[in-house]
Design a protein around this motif. Structure first.
Motif, PDB file in Angstrom:
ATOM      1  N   ALA A  70      -5.780  16.767  -6.578  1.00 55.35           N
ATOM      2  CA  ALA A  70      -5.643  15.312  -6.675  1.00 55.35           C
ATOM      3  C   ALA A  70      -4.237  14.943  -7.156  1.00 55.35           C
ATOM      4  CB  ALA A  70      -6.705  14.746  -7.608  1.00 55.35           C
ATOM      5  N   ARG A  71      -3.731  15.651  -8.158  1.00 55.29           N
ATOM      6  CA  ARG A  71      -2.391  15.383  -8.689  1.00 55.29           C
ATOM      7  C   ARG A  71      -1.323  15.561  -7.614  1.00 55.29           C
ATOM      8  NH1 ARG A  71       2.018  17.644 -10.332  1.00 55.29           N
ATOM      9  NH2 ARG A  71       1.352  19.767  -9.968  1.00 55.29           N
ATOM     10  N   LYS A  72      -1.541  16.529  -6.733  1.00 56.58           N
ATOM     11  CA  LYS A  72      -0.577  16.812  -5.661  1.00 56.58           C
ATOM     12  C   LYS A  72      -0.725  15.867  -4.474  1.00 56.58           C
ATOM     13  CE  LYS A  72       0.125  21.659  -6.835  1.00 56.58           C
ATOM     14  NZ  LYS A  72       0.002  23.052  -6.359  1.00 56.58           N
ATOM     15  N   GLY A  73      -1.670  14.932  -4.550  1.00 53.97           N
ATOM     16  CA  GLY A  73      -1.783  13.889  -3.537  1.00 53.97           C
ATOM     17  C   GLY A  73      -2.677  14.200  -2.358  1.00 53.97           C
ATOM     18  N   HIS A  74      -3.509  15.229  -2.443  1.00 56.28           N
ATOM     19  CA  HIS A  74      -4.369  15.596  -1.317  1.00 56.28           C
ATOM     20  C   HIS A  74      -5.767  15.009  -1.424  1.00 56.28           C
ATOM     21  CE1 HIS A  74      -1.546  18.469   0.500  1.00 56.28           C
ATOM     22  NE2 HIS A  74      -1.137  18.640  -0.746  1.00 56.28           N
ATOM     23  N   MET A 126       0.841  -1.189   0.000  1.00 57.36           N
ATOM     24  CA  MET A 126       0.000   0.000   0.000  1.00 57.36           C
ATOM     25  C   MET A 126       0.883   1.248   0.000  1.00 57.36           C
ATOM     26  SD  MET A 126      -2.924   0.840   2.784  1.00 57.36           S
ATOM     27  CE  MET A 126      -4.505   0.866   2.041  1.00 57.36           C
ATOM     28  N   LYS A 127       0.606   2.181  -0.852  1.00 57.73           N
ATOM     29  CA  LYS A 127       1.409   3.391  -0.955  1.00 57.73           C
ATOM     30  C   LYS A 127       1.123   4.341   0.202  1.00 57.73           C
ATOM     31  CE  LYS A 127       1.862   3.542  -5.933  1.00 57.73           C
ATOM     32  NZ  LYS A 127       1.645   4.332  -7.129  1.00 57.73           N
ATOM     33  N   ASP A 128       2.153   5.072   0.608  1.00 59.79           N
ATOM     34  CA  ASP A 128       1.995   6.102   1.627  1.00 59.79           C
ATOM     35  C   ASP A 128       1.755   7.429   0.914  1.00 59.79           C
ATOM     36  OD1 ASP A 128       2.055   7.817   3.738  1.00 59.79           O
ATOM     37  OD2 ASP A 128       4.072   7.275   4.410  1.00 59.79           O
ATOM     38  N   HIS A 129       0.484   7.829   0.794  1.00 58.60           N
ATOM     39  CA  HIS A 129       0.131   9.043   0.068  1.00 58.60           C
ATOM     40  C   HIS A 129       0.698  10.307   0.709  1.00 58.60           C
ATOM     41  CE1 HIS A 129      -2.488   7.082  -2.776  1.00 58.60           C
ATOM     42  NE2 HIS A 129      -2.967   6.369  -1.793  1.00 58.60           N
ATOM     43  N   ALA A 130       0.893  10.309   2.026  1.00 60.79           N
ATOM     44  CA  ALA A 130       1.386  11.496   2.713  1.00 60.79           C
ATOM     45  C   ALA A 130       2.770  11.892   2.200  1.00 60.79           C
ATOM     46  CB  ALA A 130       1.422  11.262   4.217  1.00 60.79           C
ATOM     47  N   LYS A 131       3.605  10.923   1.841  1.00 54.85           N
ATOM     48  CA  LYS A 131       4.945  11.217   1.357  1.00 54.85           C
ATOM     49  C   LYS A 131       4.915  11.832  -0.037  1.00 54.85           C
ATOM     50  CE  LYS A 131       7.348   7.715   4.045  1.00 54.85           C
ATOM     51  NZ  LYS A 131       8.154   6.499   4.000  1.00 54.85           N
ATOM     52  N   GLN A 132       3.846  11.611  -0.785  1.00 50.81           N
ATOM     53  CA  GLN A 132       3.759  12.089  -2.148  1.00 50.81           C
ATOM     54  C   GLN A 132       3.110  13.461  -2.262  1.00 50.81           C
ATOM     55  OE1 GLN A 132       1.547   8.989  -4.028  1.00 50.81           O
ATOM     56  NE2 GLN A 132       3.237   7.547  -4.011  1.00 50.81           N
ATOM     57  N   ARG A 133       2.606  13.996  -1.192  1.00 52.33           N
ATOM     58  CA  ARG A 133       1.879  15.269  -1.239  1.00 52.33           C
ATOM     59  C   ARG A 133       2.791  16.439  -1.543  1.00 52.33           C
ATOM     60  NH1 ARG A 133      -2.077  14.807   3.967  1.00 52.33           N
ATOM     61  NH2 ARG A 133      -3.051  12.886   3.321  1.00 52.33           N
ATOM     62  N   LEU A 187      -0.143  22.948  -1.607  1.00 55.72           N
ATOM     63  CA  LEU A 187      -1.246  23.534  -2.367  1.00 55.72           C
ATOM     64  C   LEU A 187      -1.072  25.044  -2.468  1.00 55.72           C
ATOM     65  CD1 LEU A 187      -4.291  21.680  -0.749  1.00 55.72           C
ATOM     66  CD2 LEU A 187      -3.124  21.113  -2.882  1.00 55.72           C
ATOM     67  N   SER A 188      -1.542  25.598  -3.581  1.00 58.53           N
ATOM     68  CA  SER A 188      -1.591  27.054  -3.699  1.00 58.53           C
ATOM     69  C   SER A 188      -2.696  27.562  -2.776  1.00 58.53           C
ATOM     70  CB  SER A 188      -1.896  27.463  -5.142  1.00 58.53           C
ATOM     71  OG  SER A 188      -3.242  27.147  -5.466  1.00 58.53           O
ATOM     72  N   GLN A 189      -2.748  28.845  -2.582  1.00 61.65           N
ATOM     73  CA  GLN A 189      -3.780  29.434  -1.726  1.00 61.65           C
ATOM     74  C   GLN A 189      -5.173  29.139  -2.284  1.00 61.65           C
ATOM     75  OE1 GLN A 189      -3.396  33.669  -1.149  1.00 61.65           O
ATOM     76  NE2 GLN A 189      -4.630  33.633   0.687  1.00 61.65           N
ATOM     77  N   ALA A 190      -5.350  29.266  -3.591  1.00 66.32           N
ATOM     78  CA  ALA A 190      -6.647  28.998  -4.219  1.00 66.32           C
ATOM     79  C   ALA A 190      -7.025  27.529  -4.081  1.00 66.32           C
ATOM     80  CB  ALA A 190      -6.614  29.399  -5.690  1.00 66.32           C
ATOM     81  N   GLU A 191      -6.060  26.633  -4.285  1.00 62.03           N
ATOM     82  CA  GLU A 191      -6.322  25.203  -4.137  1.00 62.03           C
ATOM     83  C   GLU A 191      -6.682  24.864  -2.701  1.00 62.03           C
ATOM     84  OE1 GLU A 191      -3.164  23.903  -7.633  1.00 62.03           O
ATOM     85  OE2 GLU A 191      -2.572  23.775  -5.529  1.00 62.03           O
TER      86      GLU A 191
END
Length: 73
Positions: free
Chosen positions: A52-56, A1-8, A11-15
């Protein structure tokens, strides 16, 4: 199982504004997000794609321009 937290990535302010609204209500509609933020639905869609691309966001589902359901990482 991948650790998504490491891939984050940050985010920009708008995101982050979009992400924060999704955190409060994972079933919020795209149209509602666009009205709250004062942007177009296309802008909301682009920001959600980046979040989503940034892992959040693990995933997001869209059955129409006004419907959203999100899984938060």
């Amino acid at each position: 199982m991948k650790d998504h937290a490491k891939q984050r990535q940050p985010l920009s302010q708008a995101e982050f504004k979009v992400y924060d609204l999704i955190m409060d209500n994972p079933e919020i509609k795209y149209l509602e997000l666009s009205k709250i933020l004062g942007v177009t639905i296309g802008t909301v869609q682009s920001q959600i794609k980046e979040i989503a691309r940034k892992g959040h966001l693990l995933s997001h589902y869209k059955t129409g321009a006004t419907v959203g359901r999100f899984q938060i990482v």
